[in-house]
Design an enzyme around this catalytic site. Structure first.
Site: not given
Length: 243
Positions: A92, A23, A90, A28, A167
């Protein structure tokens, strides 16, 4: 001059992202990259939770601490010490780290404390009916995150607001039971694909070159806030540059 008189309350600056190499350069994760550059500028080394003395809460984050800028204090500006935080959950579940760390810092008098209050109206999902005794002042917490509602590379500072569908911000608001904390939004734009696929897509080499400029601008604004400018003044000065 007693420079300690000029020091302002400390700040908690949070950068949002997802852990793991896969990632690292996805859209993000721009919050992580802004914090990495800020840490580099401030001479901060990120460490794990085992190195945070007295911490017995959830694991899975990186942190670093920097004193107030000595030059700013000598010049009489009310500079602030900073605690930099990259949640390792993560996206969220970002609030699962941010909220307990913020309350722990307030309990240890690193962050200012505000009286416990009822949850703010608006986009708070759910939460306990009573807030903890050591509730941090939301004005001392700033979150850096990616925003699809801004064009790629655009930056916006705001003193408070909703989560806008992000989120990580939704999780933080839910766990802190407030939306009244500053934030720095980093534009990643929208794409024809669905939102989940877009935020997890990597930047192209050309986009990464542009992102370096955006990150440098973001860090400069954060340093201005840490070095004694009011948040309102930082917004005015940098938005006039970014528009």
């Amino acid at each position: 001059m007693d420079s300690s008189k000029a020091q302002s309350p400390a700040r908690l600056i949070v950068g949002l992202g997802n852990p793991g190499k896969e990632y690292e350069w996805t859209r993000h994760n721009v919050g992580f990259h802004v914090l990495d550059r800020l840490a580099e500028k401030r001479g901060v080394l990120f460490r794990g939770p085992s190195r945070l003395e007295g911490w017995d809460g959830p694991r899975g984050f990186e942190w670093g601490e920097a004193p107030a800028n000595a030059d700013a204090l000598e010049a009489g500006r009310p500079a602030s010490a900073s605690f930099l935080l990259k949640p390792g959950t993560y996206m969220n579940r970002s609030g699962d780290i941010v909220a307990p760390i913020a309350r722990w810092l307030a309990r240890r008098s690193f962050l200012d404390v505000r009286p416990a209050a009822l949850p703010a109206e608006g986009e708070i999902d759910s939460g306990p009916s009573a807030l903890p005794d050591f509730e941090p002042d939301p004005a001392s917490i700033l979150v850096v995150y990616d925003d699809m509602d801004l064009e790629p590379g655009r930056l916006r500072l705001r003193p408070h607001g909703g989560h806008g569908g992000q989120n990580g911000m939704r999780s933080i608001m839910d766990r802190l039971q407030t939306r009244d904390f500053p934030r720095l939004r980093v534009g990643i734009g929208r794409a024809g694909t669905d939102a989940a696929r877009h935020v997890l897509s990597p930047f192209s080499p050309a986009e990464r070159e542009d992102l370096e400029i955006t990150i440098a601008e973001a860090v400069e604004s954060l340093e201005a806030w840490l070095d004694g400018e009011t948040f309102a003044d930082v917004m005015t000065r940098f938005h006039s540059r970014w528009n």
